[in-house]
Design an enzyme around this catalytic site. Structure first.
Site, PDB file in Angstrom:
ATOM      1  N   ASP A 209       6.526  23.187 -30.966  1.00 30.28           N
ATOM      2  CA  ASP A 209       6.825  23.889 -32.420  1.00 30.28           C
ATOM      3  C   ASP A 209       5.301  24.068 -32.884  1.00 30.28           C
ATOM      4  O   ASP A 209       4.672  23.043 -33.232  1.00 30.28           O
ATOM      5  CB  ASP A 209       7.804  22.857 -33.079  1.00 30.28           C
ATOM      6  CG  ASP A 209       8.112  23.828 -34.215  1.00 30.28           C
ATOM      7  OD1 ASP A 209       7.213  23.759 -35.250  1.00 30.28           O
ATOM      8  OD2 ASP A 209       9.364  24.321 -34.365  1.00 30.28           O
ATOM      9  N   GLU A 252       9.306  29.969 -34.148  1.00 35.23           N
ATOM     10  CA  GLU A 252       7.958  29.179 -33.467  1.00 35.23           C
ATOM     11  C   GLU A 252       8.245  27.985 -32.590  1.00 35.23           C
ATOM     12  O   GLU A 252       7.394  27.468 -32.175  1.00 35.23           O
ATOM     13  CB  GLU A 252       7.217  28.766 -34.627  1.00 35.23           C
ATOM     14  CG  GLU A 252       7.572  27.573 -35.354  1.00 35.23           C
ATOM     15  CD  GLU A 252       8.476  28.038 -36.577  1.00 35.23           C
ATOM     16  OE1 GLU A 252       8.787  27.103 -37.536  1.00 35.23           O
ATOM     17  OE2 GLU A 252       9.147  29.178 -36.606  1.00 35.23           O
TER      18      GLU A 252
END
Length: 331
Positions: A209, A252
């Site tokens: 992430d 993301e």
């Protein structure tokens, strides 16, 4: 547990078309078979019965979701072609029309590469039958149309196959990064679990992430954010092995399935990616970092539990200040 294949060896189109061809063949052949038995009585009825039996059996298999290549290649197709040849031999020009559906049948019950070869063989075999039983002018037109239909069917189905492959790629690929999307995730994890249980090969996943990515979009705009995501995907690819499977889960958040990698090897791979991202120049200004959760597959772990544990490790990496790699042994 069955091993799950990402791509079917025989696509759904072939299964359904073989079913439809078999059903239509039974309906089309049955009246002529009855007529041959009770009116003409020349023995052609027996060929009709054989064709009906094999087509019915093929239809039942396809209806149950099973495509049998040997049945279609060595029984259904030869019988259909044989019936048309025998009919031409007995009735001549009257039965020549049966050659046209026989040509098309090749392409609808066989994979394209085999259908092409079967059609070439059929056209070669029917040549002497047509030449002997038809007048030269009729034979010339008959054979020209037969070849034209064969070429047209091949080119059309080849284009359909290409379009199908392209649509399949689009359905499993994230357009922005070129990585796999969630569509293949469940099957890929199930395959990894299957291989782990059968071959005792270690399997690990990395959940990644990008840190503070919302600020990247807010500060630089979504165009820069998209370029950052593409650059990050390139770093993932450059630091992964050929048998690893890379996914963009959304936004993301990313995932890498590492084949034949235990926890220590997975940590090394994660640290390599984390280091490359930190040193990268993906942002016009400032530093981009990534947090990574690592989880090796343990005995009899379900894919949902596997993902849940890796996600928990990623959460710990975020809580410990980000730009960290956290594995199960480090929790």
């Amino acid at each position: 547990m069955k091993k799950v294949n990402h791509t079917s060896k025989h696509p759904e189109f072939l299964l359904k078309s073989a079913l439809n061809v078999s059903l239509v063949s039974v309906i089309a052949i049955a009246p002529f078979t009855v007529y041959d038995f009770y009116v003409i009585k020349n023995g052609m009825g027996f060929l009709g019965v054989i064709a009906i039996l094999f087509c019915t059996f093929n239809a039942v298999l396809c209806f149950k979701g099973t495509y049998s290549l040997p049945l279609n290649l060595f029984a259904t197709m030869p019988i259909m072609a044989g019936c048309s040849l025998a009919a031409i031999n007995v009735w001549g020009v009257t039965a020549s029309f049966w050659a046209y559906p026989a040509v098309l049948t090749c392409y609808f019950v066989l994979p394209l590469h085999l259908a092409r070869l079967a059609n070439i063989l059929y056209l070669a075999i029917i040549l002497p039958f047509g030449w002997y039983n038809l007048s030269p002018d009729v034979f010339a037109r008959f054979y020209a149309v037969l070849i034209s239909i064969s070429i047209f069917a091949y080119l059309t189905l080849k284009e359909i196959a290409l379009q199908h492959a392209q649509l399949h790629r689009l359905s499993i690929t994230d357009v922005l990064t070129g990585l796999n999307n969630r569509f293949l995730l469940s099957d890929s994890l199930e395959n990894a679990i299957f291989i782990n249980q059968c071959e005792k090969a270690p399997m690990s996943i990395l959940m990644l992430d990008l840190d503070h990515f919302k600020k990247v979009n807010d500060q630089y705009g979504h165009d820069v954010g998209d370029e950052v995501l593409k650059g990050f995907a390139a770093i993932m690819k450059a630091n992964s092995n050929s048998n690893d499977i890379l996914f963009r889960l959304g936004g993301e958040e990313f995932l890498i399935l590492l084949h034949s990698a235990d926890e220590n090897q997975a940590i090394q791979a994660a640290e390599q990616i984390r280091s490359h991202v930190q040193k990268s120049k993906l942002l016009p200004e400032g530093e981009l970092t990534v947090s990574i959760g690592v989880c090796e597959l343990v005995c009899n772990k379900h894919r949902k539990d596997w993902l849940k544990q890796c996600d928990a490790n990623l959460y710990l990496a975020k809580n410990r200040g980000r730009n960290k790699v956290v594995a199960c042994s480090q929790c």
